[in-house]
Scaffold this motif. Sequence first.
Motif, PDB file in Angstrom:
ATOM      1  N   SER A  15       0.867  -1.189   0.000  1.00  0.00           N
ATOM      2  CA  SER A  15       0.000   0.000   0.000  1.00  0.00           C
ATOM      3  C   SER A  15       0.901   1.237   0.000  1.00  0.00           C
ATOM      4  N   PRO A  16       0.379   2.396  -0.436  1.00  0.00           N
ATOM      5  CA  PRO A  16       1.233   3.599  -0.540  1.00  0.00           C
ATOM      6  C   PRO A  16       1.951   3.978   0.754  1.00  0.00           C
ATOM      7  N   SER A  17       1.366   3.667   1.928  1.00  0.00           N
ATOM      8  CA  SER A  17       2.029   4.021   3.196  1.00  0.00           C
ATOM      9  C   SER A  17       2.964   2.903   3.658  1.00  0.00           C
ATOM     10  N   GLY A  18       2.836   1.719   3.064  1.00  0.00           N
ATOM     11  CA  GLY A  18       3.650   0.576   3.491  1.00  0.00           C
ATOM     12  C   GLY A  18       3.058  -0.191   4.647  1.00  0.00           C
ATOM     13  N   SER A  19       1.848   0.175   5.081  1.00  0.00           N
ATOM     14  CA  SER A  19       1.253  -0.483   6.259  1.00  0.00           C
ATOM     15  C   SER A  19       0.787  -1.902   5.927  1.00  0.00           C
ATOM     16  N   HIS A  20       0.453  -2.155   4.667  1.00  0.00           N
ATOM     17  CA  HIS A  20      -0.016  -3.483   4.258  1.00  0.00           C
ATOM     18  C   HIS A  20       0.593  -3.853   2.908  1.00  0.00           C
ATOM     19  N   PHE A  21       0.497  -5.134   2.561  1.00  0.00           N
ATOM     20  CA  PHE A  21       0.697  -5.490   1.160  1.00  0.00           C
ATOM     21  C   PHE A  21      -0.346  -6.511   0.748  1.00  0.00           C
ATOM     22  N   ALA A  22      -0.619  -6.542  -0.558  1.00  0.00           N
ATOM     23  CA  ALA A  22      -1.624  -7.456  -1.101  1.00  0.00           C
ATOM     24  C   ALA A  22      -0.963  -8.351  -2.135  1.00  0.00           C
ATOM     25  N   SER A  23      -1.499  -9.570  -2.279  1.00  0.00           N
ATOM     26  CA  SER A  23      -0.986 -10.490  -3.300  1.00  0.00           C
ATOM     27  C   SER A  23      -2.154 -11.046  -4.097  1.00  0.00           C
ATOM     28  N   GLY A  24      -1.911 -11.305  -5.376  1.00  0.00           N
ATOM     29  CA  GLY A  24      -2.931 -11.923  -6.223  1.00  0.00           C
ATOM     30  C   GLY A  24      -2.316 -13.107  -6.946  1.00  0.00           C
ATOM     31  N   GLY A  25      -3.092 -14.195  -7.097  1.00  0.00           N
ATOM     32  CA  GLY A  25      -2.533 -15.391  -7.725  1.00  0.00           C
ATOM     33  C   GLY A  25      -3.456 -16.013  -8.744  1.00  0.00           C
ATOM     34  N   PHE A  26      -2.912 -17.001  -9.459  1.00  0.00           N
ATOM     35  CA  PHE A  26      -3.690 -17.709 -10.477  1.00  0.00           C
ATOM     36  C   PHE A  26      -4.771 -18.609  -9.864  1.00  0.00           C
ATOM     37  N   ASP A  27      -4.773 -18.708  -8.515  1.00  0.00           N
ATOM     38  CA  ASP A  27      -5.843 -19.460  -7.848  1.00  0.00           C
ATOM     39  C   ASP A  27      -7.088 -18.591  -7.648  1.00  0.00           C
ATOM     40  N   GLY A  28      -7.056 -17.354  -8.170  1.00  0.00           N
ATOM     41  CA  GLY A  28      -8.209 -16.465  -8.041  1.00  0.00           C
ATOM     42  C   GLY A  28      -8.289 -15.777  -6.693  1.00  0.00           C
ATOM     43  N   LYS A  29      -7.264 -16.002  -5.853  1.00  0.00           N
ATOM     44  CA  LYS A  29      -7.307 -15.463  -4.486  1.00  0.00           C
ATOM     45  C   LYS A  29      -6.479 -14.180  -4.358  1.00  0.00           C
ATOM     46  N   VAL A  30      -6.916 -13.342  -3.417  1.00  0.00           N
ATOM     47  CA  VAL A  30      -6.176 -12.125  -3.057  1.00  0.00           C
ATOM     48  C   VAL A  30      -6.037 -12.132  -1.542  1.00  0.00           C
ATOM     49  N   PHE A  31      -4.785 -11.972  -1.057  1.00  0.00           N
ATOM     50  CA  PHE A  31      -4.552 -11.965   0.400  1.00  0.00           C
ATOM     51  C   PHE A  31      -3.992 -10.614   0.823  1.00  0.00           C
ATOM     52  N   LEU A  32      -4.291 -10.267   2.081  1.00  0.00           N
ATOM     53  CA  LEU A  32      -3.817  -9.006   2.648  1.00  0.00           C
ATOM     54  C   LEU A  32      -2.889  -9.329   3.823  1.00  0.00           C
ATOM     55  N   TYR A  33      -1.723  -8.669   3.847  1.00  0.00           N
ATOM     56  CA  TYR A  33      -0.722  -8.937   4.903  1.00  0.00           C
ATOM     57  C   TYR A  33      -0.324  -7.637   5.583  1.00  0.00           C
ATOM     58  N   ASP A  34       0.221  -7.766   6.782  1.00  0.00           N
ATOM     59  CA  ASP A  34       0.779  -6.614   7.494  1.00  0.00           C
ATOM     60  C   ASP A  34       2.090  -6.211   6.819  1.00  0.00           C
TER      61      ASP A  34
END
Length: 602
Positions: free
Chosen positions: A198-217
Motif C-alpha cells: 500500500s502507498p504508506s507501506g502499512s499493508h501489502f496485497a498479493s494476487g494469484g492464479f488461484d483467483g485469491k487475493v490476500f492481505l498482509y501486514d
Amino acid sequence: MSYSTKYIYATLPRTQRGQPIVLGGDPKGKNFLYTNGNSVIIRNIENPAISDIYTEHSCAVNVAKYSPSGFYIASGDISGKVRIWDTVNKEHLLKNEFQPIGGIVKDISWSPDNQRMVIVGEGRERFGHVFMAETGTSVGEISGQSKPINSVDFRPARPFRIITGSEDNTIAVFEGPPFKFKMTKQEHTKFVQAVRYSPSGSHFASGGFDGKVFLYDGATADLVGEIGSPAHKGGVYAVGWKPDGTQLLTASGDKTCKLWDVETRSVVTEFVMGTQVEDQQVSCLWQGEYLLSVSLSGFITYLDVNNPGQPIRVVKGHNKPITVLTLNPERNTIFTGSHDGYITTWDVNTGDTERIQGIGHGNQINGMKAEGDWLYTCGIDDSVKQVNVTTRSYTGVDTKLGSQPRGMDLKGDVIVVASVNEITVLKNNHKVSSLPVTFEPSSVSINNGDESYAAIGGSADNKVHIYKLTDVILDPYKECDHLGPITDVAFSPNGQYLVACDANRKVILYKVPEFQLAHDKEWGFHNARVNCVAWSPNSEQVASGSLDTTIIIWSVAKPAKHTIIKNAHPQSQITRLAWVDDETLISVGQDCNTKIWNITPI
C-alpha cells in the motif's frame, strides 16, 4: 524541406495469454507507461493521444518503472539488461546499464529513496537481484524461491522490506539492507502473479492464479486475511492500491475488475469487461483519480467507479505490426490494418480510435482501399471483404480468390486484386475476369485518367507490368525492368506519373502514358529494400519508406532534391505511407506505431 513529428498514435501494450503485464505510473500522476517489442511507451494519462516512445533496447522490453522522484525510468528486457534513463530530456539520456540476471526481467521496483533497485524474473543462475541504481553494486540477494519470480515490490517506508511473488506459489519476504531472505508465505495454491505494498507501506496485497487475493501486514508480513472468498473466478493478474490505501483494485482472467474495501475486505464495485477471450484483464493501475485496466486485446480501459457498466474511455489501436494503411476519400479518417487481421479507424484531427467490428480476415491483411461508404480489404485467407465505413463493421461480403492476395486497388466499382498466381477483376463484389500470371505480383495501382491503366509489380521477374484496363478486361500493354523485385507501385493523383520501388533500394519515376523514365536522376538513397511509396495529393512529392527505418521525400519538379527522415520508426521497418494533405504524411511500421509528420515542401 524540413519535417517534424506532429502526433504519435502509439502502439497498445503487447499481451500474451496467461502472462500478466506491468503498467508503470509516474509519481507526479501525469503519465503511465508500458512496453511493446523494443519500445517503452510513455502516455499522458489525461490525453493518451499524447505519447513518447523510447527505443534504445536491442531486444524486446518487458517492464518499465518510474523512480519515486520521477526523474528516471528503469526498463528491463528479455535478455536481463536493465537500462536507467532520464525523463527530463527529450533524448532520454542513458544514466546506467546493468545486467543483473541472464534472462527475462519480469518486474522492477525502486526503493523510496531512489537509491536501490530490485529486479526479478527468470534468470539462469538466479531469479532476482538487489543493487544500487548509481553503481550496480549488489545490496543483498533474492533467494529462497525455486521457480521464476513474477512480481516484486519495495516497501515504501522504513524499515525497508522487499516482497516477491513466484511461480512456486509462494511469497518471499526479505529484510535489509543488505537484503536477506526472511520467510516465505504459502497461502496461494497456484502461481503468485502480483505483490504490491500500500502507498504508506502499512499493508501489502498479493494476487494469484488461484483467483485469491490476500492481505498482509506491511512490517511483519503476518496474514491479515483473505479478500473475497475467492476474489475472482479466474486468475488474478494484477492488484493496484488507491493512493490513500483504503481500497484495492484487482484485474482477472475472469474478464472482470473489482474494487475492494481494504478494512472490511469486501467488494465495493465489480466491472464486467466483456465476454470474449480477449476481454480477460491482464493488468491494472491506480494513478491519482484514474483507474486503468488492460485487456488481453491490449485495449486500455479507464474505469468509472460511479458507473461500472460504462467506462470513461477505452484506448484502442494495434499491438501487432501494421501491414496496411489507407485514408477515406475525404482524408479525415485513417484506416490501419495489422498482422493479426484487425482494422482500426483513427480520426485525423483528434486521434480518437475505433475498431472495425464483425468477422474479418482473422490473419494478416495485405491490401486495403476506401471508396465512398465502403472500405475493401484483402487478406491471406484468400478473400476480399467489404466494410461499411459509417457503421464501422464488416458487411458480410466475402469474395473468395484462387490464391493469396498481395495487393489491391479500385476505381469506381471495379477492384483489381493481385494474387500469387493470378490477377482478378471484381465488379460489384463479383469476380468478372481473371488472368493467370507467373511473376508473383506484389502490388497494384490503377490510374485516374481517360485511359485506365493498371500497374502491377512483379516480385519474381523484377518488372512492372502495365495493363490497359478496358471496363473489366486487362490487356498487357508494357513492361518496365528493374534490378530487384518490385515491392510497391503507385500512380500519381493527377494520372501523369507512375512511381515504383524495389528491393534493390531504388525508387523510379515513369511518365504516363509512355512509361519512360521521367528524369535522369536516380532516386537511390535508401540503404535497404524500399517497402512502399505514396504520392502527395498535389502529385508533386513522393514519399518512400524502407526496411532501413527511414522515410525519404522526393520532389518531382526538383528531382535532385530530397529530404531524409532518419530513424522515422527506430529499429523498425516502415510498412506503409499515406498523405493526409500536401504537408502531412502518415507512416506505419513493424513497431505497431502510427506517426503523423509535418512536411514543409522543398
